[in-house]
Design an enzyme around this catalytic site. Structure first.
Site, short mmCIF file in Angstrom:
data_model
loop_
_atom_site.label_atom_id
_atom_site.label_comp_id
_atom_site.label_asym_id
_atom_site.label_seq_id
_atom_site.Cartn_x
_atom_site.Cartn_y
_atom_site.Cartn_z
N ILE A 165 -33.39 -21.02 2.89
CA ILE A 165 -33.71 -22.39 3.33
C ILE A 165 -32.59 -22.85 4.27
CG2 ILE A 165 -33.86 -24.79 2.55
CD1 ILE A 165 -36.32 -23.36 1.67
N ARG A 166 -32.94 -23.14 5.50
CA ARG A 166 -31.90 -23.49 6.49
C ARG A 166 -32.19 -24.77 7.26
NH1 ARG A 166 -29.97 -20.62 3.54
NH2 ARG A 166 -29.03 -18.56 3.84
N ARG B 36 -25.68 -20.30 0.59
CA ARG B 36 -24.62 -19.96 1.55
C ARG B 36 -24.23 -21.09 2.50
NH1 ARG B 36 -27.88 -15.63 0.74
NH2 ARG B 36 -26.93 -13.65 0.13
N ARG C 285 -29.35 -10.99 -3.34
CA ARG C 285 -28.07 -10.40 -3.79
C ARG C 285 -28.21 -9.55 -5.04
NH1 ARG C 285 -23.68 -13.33 -1.64
NH2 ARG C 285 -22.38 -13.36 -3.49
N HIS D 142 -31.98 -14.80 -5.88
CA HIS D 142 -30.51 -14.86 -5.85
C HIS D 142 -30.00 -14.67 -4.42
CE1 HIS D 142 -27.34 -14.70 -9.15
NE2 HIS D 142 -26.58 -14.58 -8.09
N PRO E 279 -26.51 -23.11 -7.44
CA PRO E 279 -25.24 -22.71 -8.04
C PRO E 279 -24.64 -21.54 -7.30
CG PRO E 279 -27.09 -21.86 -9.32
CD PRO E 279 -27.68 -22.75 -8.26
N TYR F 7 -25.57 -18.11 -17.88
CA TYR F 7 -26.20 -16.84 -18.23
C TYR F 7 -26.25 -16.77 -19.75
CZ TYR F 7 -25.27 -15.22 -13.45
OH TYR F 7 -25.23 -15.08 -12.09
N LYS G 13 -34.06 -19.82 -13.75
CA LYS G 13 -33.81 -19.44 -12.34
C LYS G 13 -33.86 -17.93 -12.17
CE LYS G 13 -30.23 -19.74 -8.73
NZ LYS G 13 -29.47 -18.49 -8.67
C1 LIG Z 1 -21.53 -16.56 -2.74
C2 LIG Z 1 -22.68 -16.77 -3.67
C3 LIG Z 1 -22.44 -16.91 -5.02
C4 LIG Z 1 -23.50 -17.14 -5.90
N1 LIG Z 1 -23.21 -17.36 -7.22
C5 LIG Z 1 -24.23 -17.64 -8.07
C6 LIG Z 1 -23.94 -17.96 -9.41
O1 LIG Z 1 -22.78 -18.01 -9.82
N2 LIG Z 1 -24.98 -18.24 -10.23
C7 LIG Z 1 -26.29 -18.22 -9.78
O2 LIG Z 1 -27.20 -18.48 -10.57
N3 LIG Z 1 -26.58 -17.94 -8.51
C8 LIG Z 1 -25.59 -17.66 -7.64
N4 LIG Z 1 -25.88 -17.41 -6.32
C9 LIG Z 1 -27.28 -17.47 -5.85
C10 LIG Z 1 -27.66 -18.89 -5.37
O3 LIG Z 1 -27.80 -19.76 -6.46
C11 LIG Z 1 -28.98 -18.91 -4.60
O4 LIG Z 1 -29.98 -18.28 -5.37
C12 LIG Z 1 -28.93 -18.27 -3.20
O5 LIG Z 1 -27.65 -18.41 -2.61
C13 LIG Z 1 -29.98 -18.90 -2.32
O6 LIG Z 1 -30.05 -18.27 -1.10
P1 LIG Z 1 -29.32 -18.80 0.24
O7 LIG Z 1 -27.89 -18.45 0.11
O8 LIG Z 1 -30.02 -18.00 1.31
O9 LIG Z 1 -29.57 -20.27 0.38
C14 LIG Z 1 -24.83 -17.17 -5.42
C15 LIG Z 1 -25.08 -17.02 -4.06
C16 LIG Z 1 -24.02 -16.83 -3.18
C17 LIG Z 1 -24.31 -16.70 -1.71
C1 LIG Z 2 -19.82 -13.88 -12.10
C2 LIG Z 2 -20.04 -14.07 -10.65
C3 LIG Z 2 -21.49 -14.20 -10.29
C4 LIG Z 2 -21.59 -14.52 -8.84
C5 LIG Z 2 -22.96 -14.36 -8.28
O1 LIG Z 2 -23.94 -14.67 -8.90
C6 LIG Z 2 -23.11 -13.82 -6.93
O2 LIG Z 2 -22.11 -13.40 -6.33
O3 LIG Z 2 -24.25 -13.79 -6.45
#
Ligand SMILES: Cc1cc2nc3c(=O)[nH]c(=O)nc-3n(C[C@H](O)[C@H](O)[C@H](O)COP(=O)(O)O)c2cc1C
Ligand SMILES: CCCCC(=O)C(=O)O
Length: 362
Positions: A290-291, A311, A259, A256, A83, A136, A232
């Site tokens: 994971i790439r 990403r 992040r 995440h 997501p 959430y 998650k």
């Molecule tokens: C731009 C962006 C937005 C994300 N938004 C969410 C989100 O709305 N909800 C969530 O559970 N995880 C969010 N994530 C985390 C991703 O689900 C995931 O854990 C993470 O991107 C995996 O790592 P990777 O980008 O290296 O593949 C977000 C990640 C990115 C990069």
């Molecule tokens: C409400 C936005 C959440 C986005 C998110 O999870 C992220 O940017 O990693």
């Protein structure tokens, strides 16, 4: 540069390059960035590189299947879309474009609660796509309950409860969170039905997340949605077991994408112990760095049923819309297939723990 030249680009590198040409710098920083020193962001990819596949041979690889099931539903490969928020940043059709690519490639899509298109619009755009919904726990339990029911009514097959949002991260690349979504960016899945057309502002959305969420809430979310529950953001084996004891059907090992909590463990480094602790009681997934096909197969060897990408999917979507994302997912599936074959595995189920080991060295 090493003696043998620069590292070869992974499948997503060209998409990242093309995305950088079309996205503004702030949006790219939001997508690419992590929190704090970005120690965890870097550690995620580095941890997959520290693992080495140990292939088996002479097993007739004429037919190699990548297909598997996730919570009982068939998918084309053990790789799925994590997501991610706000796909309008990457494509004028937002998550509708993503869903079509998922449908076309037989990929599971986890729709974010911070999607710009409503869960029903995403469903309507690609009725054949397998879709789960990330949520959430909100401070407003009544609204959370309503949204959980909405997820089910709009055809989601599971709820993915994200549990690593209990504090605001410092996203360093964005100058102290300077990223502001463009005006009018809607968040329809954080609003009650009466306001779904308008949605809510991002600030309101983030402050709506409830830091008081506990294990006891898992049963509530299951009851409200009537759907299987994936938790998650789990990084500790004992938490994973407690989630399963509390009713979770699957665990998504995730930080995440580096992040949220910077300086925390890379997912590849804790996956095996979590998968071992959970055993056959629940499915275990992983994301973070994971790439490549080999990364996915390493994840399977460590006990995951599937690996999720974040990403790279956004880069591919920004670079080429539905077409671009579908071609990226197709190439990743093909990379999984060739990796399985080289490892002597005719299907994801054939991957074993001894297909992977730590590389020697520092
Ligand atoms: C731009 C962006 C937005 C994300 N938004 C969410 C989100 O709305 N909800 C969530 O559970 N995880 C969010 N994530 C985390 C991703 O689900 C995931 O854990 C993470 O991107 C995996 O790592 P990777 O980008 O290296 O593949 C977000 C990640 C990115 C990069
Ligand atoms: C409400 C936005 C959440 C986005 C998110 O999870 C992220 O940017 O990693």
């Amino acid at each position: 540069m090493s003696a043998v030249g620069p590292e070869a680009p992974d499948l997503s590198a060209a998409r990242r390059h093309a995305a950088a040409a079309v996205l503004d710098a702030g949006t790219l920083a939001y997508i690419d960035g992590g929190s704090g020193l970005e120690e965890t962001l870097r550690a995620n990819t580095a941890a997959w590189r520290r693992l080495a596949l140990q292939p088996r041979v002479l097993r007739d690889m004429t037919v190699v299947e990548t297909a598997t099931t996730l919570l009982g539903a068939p998918v084309a490969a053990p790789v799925a879309l994590a997501p991610t928020a706000m796909h309008l940043l990457a494509d004028p059709e937002g998550e509708a474009a993503t869903a079509r690519a998922a449908e076309r490639t037989g990929t599971l899509l986890v729709a974010s609660q911070a999607a710009n298109r409503s869960w029903q619009e995403i469903a309507d755009a690609a009725p054949g796509a397998l879709r789960w919904t990330q949520m959430y726990m909100l401070r407003d339990r009544g609204l959370t309950r309503e949204l959980a029911a909405y997820a089910k009514d709009s055809g989601s097959r599971a709820i993915v409860l994200c549990v690593d949002g209990v504090a605001l991260p410092r996203r360093s690349r964005m100058d102290g969170n300077a990223f502001v979504p463009p005006d009018g960016m809607p968040f329809p899945n954080l609003a009650p039905a009466s306001a779904r057309g308008r949605g809510v502002e991002l600030g309101a959305a983030v402050s709506a997340f409830d830091p008081a969420v506990t294990f006891a809430d898992l049963a509530l979310v299951k009851e409200w949605s009537g759907l299987p529950l994936v938790v998650k953001g789990v990084l500790h084996a004992r938490d994973a077991v407690e989630c399963v004891d509390a009713g979770a059907d699957a665990i998504a090992v995730s930080n995440h994408g580096g992040r949220q909590l910077d300086g925390c463990v890379a997912t590849a480094d804790v996956l095996a112990e979590i998968a071992d602790a959970v055993g056959a009681r629940a499915e275990v997934y992983v994301d973070g760095g994971i790439r490549t096909g080999p990364d996915v197969v390493k994840a399977l060897a460590l006990g995951a049923r599937a690996a999720f990408v974040g990403r790279p999917a956004l880069w591919a979507l920004a670079a080429g819309g539905t077409e671009g994302l579908a071609s990226y997912l197709g190439e990743l599936q093909e990379d999984v297939r060739r990796t399985l074959a080289f490892c002597g595995c005719t299907s994801p189920d054939a991957v074993r723990g001894d297909h992977v080991r730590l590389r020697p060295g520092p």
